[in-house]
Design a protein around this motif. Structure first.
Motif, PDB file in Angstrom:
ATOM      1  N   ASP A  56     -12.674  -3.321   3.462  1.00 51.59           N
ATOM      2  CA  ASP A  56     -11.830  -4.036   2.508  1.00 51.59           C
ATOM      3  C   ASP A  56     -12.620  -5.124   1.783  1.00 51.59           C
ATOM      4  O   ASP A  56     -13.410  -5.850   2.402  1.00 51.59           O
ATOM      5  CB  ASP A  56     -10.634  -4.668   3.230  1.00 51.59           C
TER       6      ASP A  56
ATOM      7  N   TRP B  53      -7.283  -5.505  12.337  1.00 50.91           N
ATOM      8  CA  TRP B  53      -8.676  -5.075  12.513  1.00 50.91           C
ATOM      9  C   TRP B  53      -9.668  -6.099  12.017  1.00 50.91           C
ATOM     10  O   TRP B  53      -9.361  -6.946  11.178  1.00 50.91           O
ATOM     11  CB  TRP B  53      -8.929  -3.725  11.866  1.00 50.91           C
TER      12      TRP B  53
ATOM     13  N   ALA C  20      -7.453   6.065   5.493  1.00 47.91           N
ATOM     14  CA  ALA C  20      -6.016   6.382   5.548  1.00 47.91           C
ATOM     15  C   ALA C  20      -5.858   7.862   5.224  1.00 47.91           C
ATOM     16  O   ALA C  20      -6.232   8.312   4.137  1.00 47.91           O
ATOM     17  CB  ALA C  20      -5.246   5.533   4.540  1.00 47.91           C
TER      18      ALA C  20
ATOM     19  N   ILE D 143       0.879  -1.173   0.000  1.00 49.45           N
ATOM     20  CA  ILE D 143       0.000   0.000   0.000  1.00 49.45           C
ATOM     21  C   ILE D 143       0.913   1.219   0.000  1.00 49.45           C
ATOM     22  O   ILE D 143       1.545   1.531   1.016  1.00 49.45           O
ATOM     23  CB  ILE D 143      -0.957  -0.027   1.201  1.00 49.45           C
TER      24      ILE D 143
ATOM     25  N   THR E 218      -3.948   6.431  10.317  1.00 46.98           N
ATOM     26  CA  THR E 218      -5.140   5.716   9.846  1.00 46.98           C
ATOM     27  C   THR E 218      -6.211   5.852  10.924  1.00 46.98           C
ATOM     28  O   THR E 218      -5.901   5.829  12.125  1.00 46.98           O
ATOM     29  CB  THR E 218      -4.834   4.227   9.595  1.00 46.98           C
TER      30      THR E 218
ATOM     31  N   ARG F  12      -0.055  -5.055   3.698  1.00 48.60           N
ATOM     32  CA  ARG F  12      -1.306  -5.555   4.287  1.00 48.60           C
ATOM     33  C   ARG F  12      -1.520  -7.018   3.921  1.00 48.60           C
ATOM     34  O   ARG F  12      -1.308  -7.414   2.776  1.00 48.60           O
ATOM     35  CB  ARG F  12      -2.462  -4.712   3.745  1.00 48.60           C
TER      36      ARG F  12
ATOM     37  N   TRP G 256       1.066   6.121  13.391  1.00 45.12           N
ATOM     38  CA  TRP G 256       2.023   5.049  13.104  1.00 45.12           C
ATOM     39  C   TRP G 256       3.424   5.437  13.576  1.00 45.12           C
ATOM     40  O   TRP G 256       3.800   6.608  13.509  1.00 45.12           O
ATOM     41  CB  TRP G 256       2.061   4.754  11.610  1.00 45.12           C
TER      42      TRP G 256
ATOM     43  N   MET H  12       3.162   0.723   3.371  1.00 41.88           N
ATOM     44  CA  MET H  12       2.575  -0.226   4.311  1.00 41.88           C
ATOM     45  C   MET H  12       2.439  -1.559   3.581  1.00 41.88           C
ATOM     46  O   MET H  12       2.380  -1.601   2.346  1.00 41.88           O
ATOM     47  CB  MET H  12       1.183   0.224   4.752  1.00 41.88           C
TER      48      MET H  12
ATOM     49  N   HIS I 207     -12.688   2.197   7.690  1.00 41.38           N
ATOM     50  CA  HIS I 207     -11.424   2.858   8.025  1.00 41.38           C
ATOM     51  C   HIS I 207     -11.026   3.833   6.920  1.00 41.38           C
ATOM     52  O   HIS I 207     -11.573   3.812   5.814  1.00 41.38           O
ATOM     53  CB  HIS I 207     -10.318   1.849   8.335  1.00 41.38           C
TER      54      HIS I 207
ATOM     55  N   HIS J 242     -13.811   3.439   3.986  1.00 40.87           N
ATOM     56  CA  HIS J 242     -14.073   2.207   3.247  1.00 40.87           C
ATOM     57  C   HIS J 242     -13.928   0.976   4.125  1.00 40.87           C
ATOM     58  O   HIS J 242     -13.464   1.055   5.264  1.00 40.87           O
ATOM     59  CB  HIS J 242     -13.120   2.104   2.040  1.00 40.87           C
TER      60      HIS J 242
ATOM     61  N   ARG K 111       5.245   6.876   2.048  1.00 44.40           N
ATOM     62  CA  ARG K 111       4.542   6.087   3.075  1.00 44.40           C
ATOM     63  C   ARG K 111       4.323   4.704   2.486  1.00 44.40           C
ATOM     64  O   ARG K 111       3.652   4.577   1.447  1.00 44.40           O
ATOM     65  CB  ARG K 111       3.210   6.722   3.427  1.00 44.40           C
TER      66      ARG K 111
ATOM     67  N   LEU L 136      -1.963  -5.007   9.110  1.00 49.17           N
ATOM     68  CA  LEU L 136      -1.245  -3.970   8.359  1.00 49.17           C
ATOM     69  C   LEU L 136       0.044  -3.630   9.116  1.00 49.17           C
ATOM     70  O   LEU L 136       0.014  -3.332  10.314  1.00 49.17           O
ATOM     71  CB  LEU L 136      -2.121  -2.727   8.239  1.00 49.17           C
TER      72      LEU L 136
END
Ligand code: SIN
Length: 280
Positions: free
Chosen positions: A112, A244, A253, A94, A137, A266, A236, A264, A251, A110, A262, A125
Motif C-alpha cells: 500500500d 497488517w 485481493a 474498497i 485476500t 480500509r 472473510w 471493504m 498482499h 502489491h 464485495r 481492513l
C-alpha cells in the motif's frame, strides 16, 4: 481458511492465536476491537503483528469510529488521495465501483502507498459486505520470499531499486507527487528482517536496467511471490477484520466473486520511516 496449528495461547500475551502459516498470518482471539486498548494490550498486539505480519480478528461488529480508534493505537492515520467515505476522510472504500473509477482492471500483488517516499506502516481492513463466493485476500511474507531466493539472485537484487509509478491515478485525483523508487529489498525498521518489497500493481521498473532486463528479472521474482508456501490466505466472514504490517510483505485481493458485491473499508496507518536497506 487453511491453518497449521491448533489454537494456542501465545507465550507472553493474553491472547490465543491460530496460525495460518508458520511465519505469516495469525488469527487472534480474546480481543474486543470495539473497546479501547490498554497500553499492555496495545504492546502485545504490536508484538504479535511484528512476529506474524498480519493479524485476523473474527466476530468484530465494529463501527467506522471503532475501526479508526483501533488503528490510531498504532500511529497517525493516512488519508489516501483517492478519497474516503462520506463520513470519514481516512476510511477508504474498497469496492468494484472504485476499481472502475481509478481504472484498476485486475488484481496484482502489491503493497500500500508504495508510491510515497514514506509508505504506510500498515492497514486495518474491515469486511462490510462479503460476496456469496470468493473474495479472499492473500498476504505474502516478504522476508520468507527473500530468504528463499537462490544466493546469486539475492546478490543480483541486493542493491537494486525499483520504481513505484502511481502517477496516472494521482493526476486523476489532482495530486502532484514525485516519482519514487525504493530498494527491492528493504530492511524492516523494527524487526531488522530483509524484506522483498516490490509493488507489481505500480508499473514496476528496475532502475539502471534496460526495459527487457528489468521485465525478465521482475518476472523471475514474481514467480517467487506467487509460491503458496509464502502465503497466508484469509477467508472473510461478516465482521472479520485484518490488521497488517505493510512493511513486511505484499498482499493480493482475489477477484473470483464475479458480480457478487464485495465491499471493504480500509484505514491506513502512516509511517515516518524512509525505507532503506541496512547492509552489514
Ligand atoms: C488492499 O489491497 O489493501 C485491500 C485488500 C482487499 O480488498 O482484500
Amino acid at each position: 481458511m487453511s491453518s497449521v496449528s491448533l489454537k494456542t495461547r501465545e507465550a507472553g500475551t493474553r491472547y490465543s492465536i491460530q496460525l495460518l502459516n508458520p511465519t505469516i498470518g495469525a488469527e487472534v482471539s480474546g480481543v474486543d476491537l470495539a473497546q479501547p486498548l490498554s497500553a499492555e494490550e496495545r504492546a502485545e498486539l504490536k508484538a504479535l503483528l511484528l512476529q506474524y505480519k498480519v493479524l485476523f480478528f473474527r466476530d468484530q461488529a465494529i463501527t467506522r469510529d471503532q475501526q479508526v480508534a483501533f488503528a490510531l493505537n498504532f500511529g497517525e492515520l493516512y488519508a489516501h488521495p483517492t478519497g474516503g467515505v462520506d463520513t470519514h476522510r481516512v476510511v477508504q472504500p474498497i469496492a468494484a465501483e472504485n476499481f472502475k473509477k481509478y481504472a484498476v482492471s485486475e488484481s496484482h500483488w502489491h503493497t500500500d502507498t508504495s508510491w510515497r517516499i514514506d509508505p504506510s506502516f500498515g492497514a486495518v481492513l474491515r469486511a462490510v459486505h462479503i460476496p456469496e463466493v470468493g473474495g479472499d485476500t492473500i498476504w505474502a511474507d516478504g522476508g520468507a520470499i527473500y530468504r528463499g531466493l537462490p544466493e546469486d539472485l539475492k546478490r543480483r537484487i541486493d542493491d537494486l531499486y525499483v520504481v513505484h509509478d502511481y502517477q496516472d491515478a494521482l493526476t486523476r485525483s489532482g495530486v502532484r507527487y514525485p516519482l519514487v523508487s525504493h530498494p527491492i529489498v528493504r530492511t524492516h525498521p523494527e524487526t531488522g528482517e530483509d524484506i522483498f518489497w516490490v509493488n507489481f500493481s505500480l508499473k514496476p521498473r528496475i532502475v539502471d536496467l534496460d526495459r527487457a532486463e528489468s521485465d525478465a528479472l521482475l518476472a523471475r521474482l514474481y514467480a517467487e511471490v506467487k509460491r503458496p508456501e509464502y502465503h497466508a490466505r484469509f477467508r472473510w466472514r461478516p465482521n472479520s477484520v485484518a490488521f497488517w504490517d505493510n512493511r513486511a510483505g505484499l498482499h493480493y485481493a482475489v477477484r473470483d466473486y464475479g458480480d457478487f458485491p464485495r465491499v471493504m473499508e480500509r484505514v491506513l496507518i502512516a509511517s515516518d520511516d524512509i525505507p532503506h536497506r541496512v547492509r552489514a
